[in-house]
Design a protein around this motif. Structure first.
Motif, PDB file in Angstrom:
ATOM      1  N   ASN A   1       0.827  -1.209   0.000  1.00  0.00           N
ATOM      2  CA  ASN A   1       0.000   0.000   0.000  1.00  0.00           C
ATOM      3  C   ASN A   1       0.858   1.255   0.000  1.00  0.00           C
ATOM      4  O   ASN A   1       0.619   2.205  -0.756  1.00  0.00           O
ATOM      5  CB  ASN A   1      -0.916   0.005   1.221  1.00  0.00           C
ATOM      6  N   LYS A   2       1.874   1.267   0.850  1.00  0.00           N
ATOM      7  CA  LYS A   2       2.723   2.448   0.975  1.00  0.00           C
ATOM      8  C   LYS A   2       3.538   2.665  -0.290  1.00  0.00           C
ATOM      9  O   LYS A   2       3.686   3.805  -0.762  1.00  0.00           O
ATOM     10  CB  LYS A   2       3.643   2.293   2.181  1.00  0.00           C
ATOM     11  N   ALA A   3       4.049   1.582  -0.851  1.00  0.00           N
ATOM     12  CA  ALA A   3       4.885   1.710  -2.044  1.00  0.00           C
ATOM     13  C   ALA A   3       4.086   2.221  -3.231  1.00  0.00           C
ATOM     14  O   ALA A   3       4.604   2.998  -4.061  1.00  0.00           O
ATOM     15  CB  ALA A   3       5.532   0.364  -2.382  1.00  0.00           C
ATOM     16  N   LEU A   4       2.813   1.791  -3.343  1.00  0.00           N
ATOM     17  CA  LEU A   4       1.991   2.184  -4.480  1.00  0.00           C
ATOM     18  C   LEU A   4       1.112   3.389  -4.188  1.00  0.00           C
ATOM     19  O   LEU A   4       0.416   3.871  -5.081  1.00  0.00           O
ATOM     20  CB  LEU A   4       1.114   1.013  -4.923  1.00  0.00           C
ATOM     21  N   GLY A   5       1.110   3.863  -2.965  1.00  0.00           N
ATOM     22  CA  GLY A   5       0.294   5.012  -2.613  1.00  0.00           C
ATOM     23  C   GLY A   5      -1.182   4.696  -2.577  1.00  0.00           C
ATOM     24  O   GLY A   5      -2.013   5.536  -2.940  1.00  0.00           O
ATOM     25  N   ILE A   6      -1.540   3.473  -2.128  1.00  0.00           N
ATOM     26  CA  ILE A   6      -2.938   3.075  -2.029  1.00  0.00           C
ATOM     27  C   ILE A   6      -3.244   2.725  -0.577  1.00  0.00           C
ATOM     28  O   ILE A   6      -2.338   2.677   0.273  1.00  0.00           O
ATOM     29  CB  ILE A   6      -3.258   1.878  -2.954  1.00  0.00           C
ATOM     30  N   THR A   7      -4.510   2.450  -0.291  1.00  0.00           N
ATOM     31  CA  THR A   7      -4.890   2.152   1.104  1.00  0.00           C
ATOM     32  C   THR A   7      -5.716   0.888   1.243  1.00  0.00           C
ATOM     33  O   THR A   7      -6.037   0.494   2.362  1.00  0.00           O
ATOM     34  CB  THR A   7      -5.711   3.324   1.682  1.00  0.00           C
ATOM     35  N   ASN A   8      -6.041   0.259   0.122  1.00  0.00           N
ATOM     36  CA  ASN A   8      -7.075  -0.768   0.220  1.00  0.00           C
ATOM     37  C   ASN A   8      -6.737  -2.050  -0.540  1.00  0.00           C
ATOM     38  O   ASN A   8      -7.589  -2.627  -1.195  1.00  0.00           O
ATOM     39  CB  ASN A   8      -8.408  -0.218  -0.286  1.00  0.00           C
ATOM     40  N   SER A   9      -5.478  -2.495  -0.509  1.00  0.00           N
ATOM     41  CA  SER A   9      -5.181  -3.771  -1.172  1.00  0.00           C
ATOM     42  C   SER A   9      -5.828  -4.919  -0.388  1.00  0.00           C
ATOM     43  O   SER A   9      -6.052  -4.836   0.834  1.00  0.00           O
ATOM     44  CB  SER A   9      -3.668  -3.976  -1.281  1.00  0.00           C
ATOM     45  N   THR A  10      -6.118  -6.017  -1.101  1.00  0.00           N
ATOM     46  CA  THR A  10      -6.694  -7.222  -0.485  1.00  0.00           C
ATOM     47  C   THR A  10      -6.040  -8.445  -1.102  1.00  0.00           C
ATOM     48  O   THR A  10      -5.368  -8.357  -2.135  1.00  0.00           O
ATOM     49  CB  THR A  10      -8.212  -7.284  -0.716  1.00  0.00           C
ATOM     50  N   GLN A  11      -6.220  -9.611  -0.452  1.00  0.00           N
ATOM     51  CA  GLN A  11      -5.790 -10.901  -0.990  1.00  0.00           C
ATOM     52  C   GLN A  11      -4.329 -10.859  -1.453  1.00  0.00           C
ATOM     53  O   GLN A  11      -4.005 -11.152  -2.594  1.00  0.00           O
ATOM     54  CB  GLN A  11      -6.731 -11.352  -2.116  1.00  0.00           C
ATOM     55  N   ALA A  12      -3.426 -10.433  -0.536  1.00  0.00           N
ATOM     56  CA  ALA A  12      -2.011 -10.296  -0.856  1.00  0.00           C
ATOM     57  C   ALA A  12      -1.295 -11.642  -0.755  1.00  0.00           C
ATOM     58  O   ALA A  12      -1.518 -12.418   0.173  1.00  0.00           O
ATOM     59  CB  ALA A  12      -1.357  -9.285   0.073  1.00  0.00           C
ATOM     60  N   THR A  13      -0.394 -11.896  -1.716  1.00  0.00           N
ATOM     61  CA  THR A  13       0.511 -13.046  -1.694  1.00  0.00           C
ATOM     62  C   THR A  13       1.923 -12.513  -1.745  1.00  0.00           C
ATOM     63  O   THR A  13       2.234 -11.646  -2.579  1.00  0.00           O
ATOM     64  CB  THR A  13       0.250 -13.969  -2.894  1.00  0.00           C
ATOM     65  N   LEU A  14       2.799 -13.032  -0.851  1.00  0.00           N
ATOM     66  CA  LEU A  14       4.161 -12.502  -0.833  1.00  0.00           C
ATOM     67  C   LEU A  14       5.146 -13.602  -0.465  1.00  0.00           C
ATOM     68  O   LEU A  14       4.819 -14.559   0.228  1.00  0.00           O
ATOM     69  CB  LEU A  14       4.253 -11.334   0.154  1.00  0.00           C
ATOM     70  N   ILE A  15       6.341 -13.440  -0.985  1.00  0.00           N
ATOM     71  CA  ILE A  15       7.510 -14.209  -0.580  1.00  0.00           C
ATOM     72  C   ILE A  15       8.609 -13.202  -0.296  1.00  0.00           C
ATOM     73  O   ILE A  15       8.868 -12.313  -1.110  1.00  0.00           O
ATOM     74  CB  ILE A  15       7.967 -15.203  -1.661  1.00  0.00           C
ATOM     75  N   GLU A  16       9.273 -13.322   0.866  1.00  0.00           N
ATOM     76  CA  GLU A  16      10.343 -12.387   1.193  1.00  0.00           C
ATOM     77  C   GLU A  16      11.517 -13.140   1.789  1.00  0.00           C
ATOM     78  O   GLU A  16      11.357 -14.197   2.388  1.00  0.00           O
ATOM     79  CB  GLU A  16       9.838 -11.305   2.138  1.00  0.00           C
ATOM     80  N   PHE A  17      12.715 -12.584   1.589  1.00  0.00           N
ATOM     81  CA  PHE A  17      13.925 -13.264   2.062  1.00  0.00           C
ATOM     82  C   PHE A  17      15.054 -12.249   2.139  1.00  0.00           C
ATOM     83  O   PHE A  17      14.988 -11.151   1.558  1.00  0.00           O
ATOM     84  CB  PHE A  17      14.292 -14.423   1.139  1.00  0.00           C
ATOM     85  N   ASP A  18      16.110 -12.631   2.868  1.00  0.00           N
ATOM     86  CA  ASP A  18      17.345 -11.853   2.928  1.00  0.00           C
ATOM     87  C   ASP A  18      18.358 -12.498   1.983  1.00  0.00           C
ATOM     88  O   ASP A  18      18.364 -13.711   1.783  1.00  0.00           O
ATOM     89  CB  ASP A  18      17.913 -11.849   4.347  1.00  0.00           C
ATOM     90  N   PHE A  19      19.217 -11.646   1.401  1.00  0.00           N
ATOM     91  CA  PHE A  19      20.271 -12.202   0.545  1.00  0.00           C
ATOM     92  C   PHE A  19      21.500 -11.310   0.632  1.00  0.00           C
ATOM     93  O   PHE A  19      21.422 -10.110   0.912  1.00  0.00           O
ATOM     94  CB  PHE A  19      19.802 -12.337  -0.905  1.00  0.00           C
ATOM     95  N   THR A  20      22.645 -11.958   0.374  1.00  0.00           N
ATOM     96  CA  THR A  20      23.919 -11.245   0.296  1.00  0.00           C
ATOM     97  C   THR A  20      24.553 -11.586  -1.050  1.00  0.00           C
ATOM     98  O   THR A  20      24.681 -12.770  -1.402  1.00  0.00           O
ATOM     99  CB  THR A  20      24.863 -11.655   1.427  1.00  0.00           C
ATOM    100  N   ALA A  21      24.912 -10.554  -1.815  1.00  0.00           N
ATOM    101  CA  ALA A  21      25.513 -10.761  -3.136  1.00  0.00           C
ATOM    102  C   ALA A  21      26.990 -10.424  -3.089  1.00  0.00           C
ATOM    103  O   ALA A  21      27.427  -9.578  -2.293  1.00  0.00           O
ATOM    104  CB  ALA A  21      24.795  -9.908  -4.176  1.00  0.00           C
TER     105      ALA A  21
END
Length: 782
Positions: A113-133
């Protein structure tokens, strides 16, 4: 029959298998760690930790998973994140079933929501991780697909997704990598779509369309045979960013539905596309409008440690094959010639090999020529005003593809593009032979510095004699035009070197600065005498400036207006003007102040004064003569309406008289009394009288009184005896002939057969021998 049935079943199985093989196949049972480490990432130079995921809270199927695809999908495999169960991403697409899955209790994502400037997203799917390159950049490929690519939805609605990255432990905001190239615009159905026409819905209401946006990133709409279950999708996009080697970053891949929870969307990320690279930035090529400037050295820097890595550098040869550059093993390389370069950096004794590649081209050298400007000096102090821009085309060899980017007093300012001369058209030099530095740039921003030496001309033009002309218009006010090129330039250029040109100005300052140049046809603004200034130039250089006086002589002799005179036929006259002029030129050839003429016409004389100025006077000579009266039309026997119309010939202007004393302009006389007249005409122009013409005007008496008193005792027509033969017959009211007379008769005394006729009206007829006849009646009174 059973054999035929078996054969048909086999054919149908093969057919449906072939159709199914065209669609992607989704597996929703893989763990998040497996999806990231074994599907997405394909590099020994990346260390991954702390993989987590979240999605569909319902038991109907996980909303993330892996997929495999056939040849008709851009990726052979990868991971998929959807706003519905991930198995629903399998094709084909059917519009009638595309409204999607709504799962209540499945929330959106605050970071998205913050990244896109919206307030009402629903049904979110996410994968997140840490990485070192181990290198300075990462990238991966993706496709965004959505069932919102229908009707006019992209004009208003879009599900959202983002690839959010930031360094672990930092307080900075997430950076979104899912943006259009070279922008911060997030990829979505509302930012990537073709033109959408306005159509009517099922109720006949218009669904407003919109213009295309970033259509070059739209891959197209899907049909029933599509490998995925979405109405449309983008082309293959790339997400990339720079990172600092050996620092840990957090990456969050997230997609969510909008508030309607309908018309689901998905992100497909290509398997093995998440790699590290050595990022040298964009290619530096002419085609990309950013080549390296001629003569510069372009440094390719891996920003990796020379102690932890070994480096190999390569350059493509003419056969488009990389050849290793011998002896080059440092973390950076200085490029001095165009080509495609590559580096391989191996981390210690590991299998981590990072690769960087870039194409570098050098812009052509900017041609330039040093030059000088030669300016005149109006007060011989060595200081003058220069127009530096006059050297602009010469220093760049008249090549329009190069641009002048300012003039500077020092080389350092020209190189740094600071402190430009603010008014180069009017620059005052600081001393003799001063050098000005001009900066020239090509379309790529590359520059070259040229020198302009400011010199003062030492040429000298002799003082000029005035140039005079005569005021040639009707108003002698001392203002008249000069053809400067024809009347002034030849005098100034006499004795000067060939090839010089002259421009003219009102003031010496204007001539010095070349402002307010006078037109070639110049009308003086100061009466009689005005000084202007001639700037003599040799190309862009000033040879000298000289003043020249323009004189306008007036000539307006008195009594010199045009005249008109009448010349009597057979006479002559002398035309003359005042004496004392320098010359006289008559139109008939005379050359003195007078000329004798004897025929009508237009004559002119042109006189000149001591300055050669001319004035012309015209004489209009009009022929005149006495009139010749040839006859008269007489209307008589009309009482007060008797008239005489005089007939005449002649070319004069005449007036007419019945008695030789009183004259009138008209040849027609009205209300003429009976009588004898000697008609004459007189020429108004003084050419004399006409012949005399005798005219009779007759009339009969309207009554008579034969009473013997000696007054009006006879009825007689006065002067009728002067007329040709005639006969008068008198009748009473009953038509009885009472009296008949001719020119020998004395008149009627009112007696018939010895008896006085009574008072009454009587009638008469008058017949002339020439055919004229008159009838009338009169009264006898006693």
């Amino acid at each position: 029959m059973s054999q035929i049935r078996t054969f048909l079943i086999l054919i149908l199985c093969c057919f449906f298998h072939k159709i199914s093989a065209q669609n992607i196949s989704v597996t929703d049972t893989a763990t998040p760690t497996d999806l990231i480490q074994n599907v997405l990432i394909n590099s020994s130079c990346i260390d991954v930790q702390s993989v987590t995921a979240s999605g569909n809270p319902n038991l109907s199927g996980q909303s993330y998973g892996s997929f495999t695809a056939g040849a008709n999908f851009p990726f052979s495999g990868g991971i998929v994140l959807a706003t519905s169960p991930s198995k629903n991403a399998e094709g084909p697409f059917y519009k009638q079933d595309s409204k999607g899955v709504r799962i209540l209790g499945w929330n959106g994502d605050a970071d998205l929501n913050k990244a896109l400037g919206i307030t009402n997203s629903t049904q979110a799917t996410l994968i997140e991780f840490d990485f070192t390159a181990q290198t300075n950049s990462i990238s991966f490929n993706y496709i965004f697909a959505s069932n919102e690519y229908q009707t006019n939805f992209p004009c208003t609605y879009s599900d959202g997704f983002a690839f959010l990255i930031k360094e672990v432990g930092s307080s900075e905001e997430y950076k979104n990598l899912a943006v259009l190239p070279n922008s911060t615009t997030a990829v979505s159905a509302t930012t990537v779509h073709p033109k959408i026409e306005t159509v009517n819905d099922n109720y006949g209401q218009p669904l407003e369309g919109c213009e295309a946006l970033n259509e070059n990133y739209f891959n197209g709409y899907n049909a029933n045979g599509s490998p995925i279950y979405y109405a449309g999708q983008t082309i293959v996009m790339n997400a990339s960013t720079s990172v600092i080697p050996n620092r840990t970053y957090h990456l969050k891949l997230v997609v969510a539905d909008d508030a309607t929870r309908q018309y689901n969307s998905a992100v497909f990320i290509e398997a093995g596309s998440f790699v590290t690279k050595i990022n040298f930035g964009e290619n530096r090529t002419v085609a990309d409008n950013n080549p390296v400037c001629y003569g510069e050295t372009y440094v390719l820097n891996t920003n990796l440690s020379a102690t932890g890595y070994t480096f190999k550098w390569f350059k493509k040869d003419a056969s488009n094959t990389y050849s290793e550059l011998p002896g080059v093993t440092s973390p950076s390389y200085n490029v001095t010639s165009s080509g495609t370069y590559k580096v391989e950096a191996t981390l210690g004794n590991t299998t981590c090999v990072s690769v960087g590649e870039i194409t570098v081209e050098f812009a052509p050298e900017i041609p330039s020529t040093n030059t000088s400007l030669l300016q005149c000096d109006d007060d011989t102090d060595g200081i003058s005003i220069f127009d530096l821009t006059k050297a602009g085309n010469f220093i760049k060899n008249n090549d329009p593809q190069f641009v002048n980017q300012g003039y500077y007093e020092t080389l350092a300012d020209a190189q740094a593009k600071t402190n430009p001369i603010l008014n180069p058209e009017r620059y005052t030099n600081k001393g003799a032979d001063q050098i000005i530095f001009a900066r020239i740039e090509n379309t790529f921003g590359c520059s070259k510095i040229a020198e302009i030496t400011l010199n003062i001309s030492n040429s000298n033009i002799p003082n000029q004699s005035p140039v005079a002309t005569c005021d040639g218009d009707a108003v002698q006010d001392g203002l008249y035009q000069f053809d400067l090129n024809a009347e002034v330039t030849p005098q100034i250029l006499t004795g000067l070197p060939a090839g010089l040109a002259i421009n003219y100005f009102l003031t010496a300052t204007d001539a010095l600065t070349e402002t307010n140049q006078l037109p070639n046809i110049f009308k003086n603004t100061t009466p009689n005498s005005q000084t202007i200034y001639a700037r003599v130039v040799n190309g862009p250089s000033c040879y000298d400036i000289t003043s020249i006086e323009l004189i306008v002589n007036t000539f307006d002799p008195p009594n010199f207006t045009d005249e008109a005179h009448y010349l009597c036929k057979g006479d002559e006259m002398t035309l003359n003007v005042a004496a004392g002029f320098s010359s006289y030129a008559w139109s008939n050839g005379s050359s003195t102040n007078s000329s004798v003429i004897n025929s009508p016409g237009d004559y002119s004389v042109t006189v000149k004064d001591a300055n050669g100025c001319e004035k012309t006077k015209t004489f209009k000579i009009i022929l005149s003569e006495p009139a010749s009266i040839t006859g008269a039309d007489v209307k008589d026997f009309s009482g007060t309406d008797n008239t005489i119309q005089v007939q005449y010939t002649g070319v004069g202007n005449y007036e007419f008289s019945l008695d030789g004393t009183v004259f009138q302009d008209s040849p027609t006389f009205t209300q003429v009394n009976p009588g004898i007249y000697n008609v004459k005409a007189r020429d108004k122009n003084g050419c004399g009288l006409s012949n005399s013409f005798l005219v009779y005007v007759l009339d009969y008496p309207r009554f008579f009184t034969p009473n013997g008193d000696g007054f009006n005792d006879l009825w007689v027509i006065k002067n009728i005896d002067q007329m040709p033969d005639y006969t008068i017959s008198i009748f009473d009211r009953y038509g009885n002939l009472l009296k008949q007379m001719n020119q020998n008769g004395a008149g009627w005394n009112g007696i018939f057969n010895g008896r006085q006729m009574p008072s009454d009206d009587y009638w008469f007829t008058l017949f002339f021998a020439n055919g004229k006849n008159v009838k009338g009646h009169f009264s006898l009174k006693r």
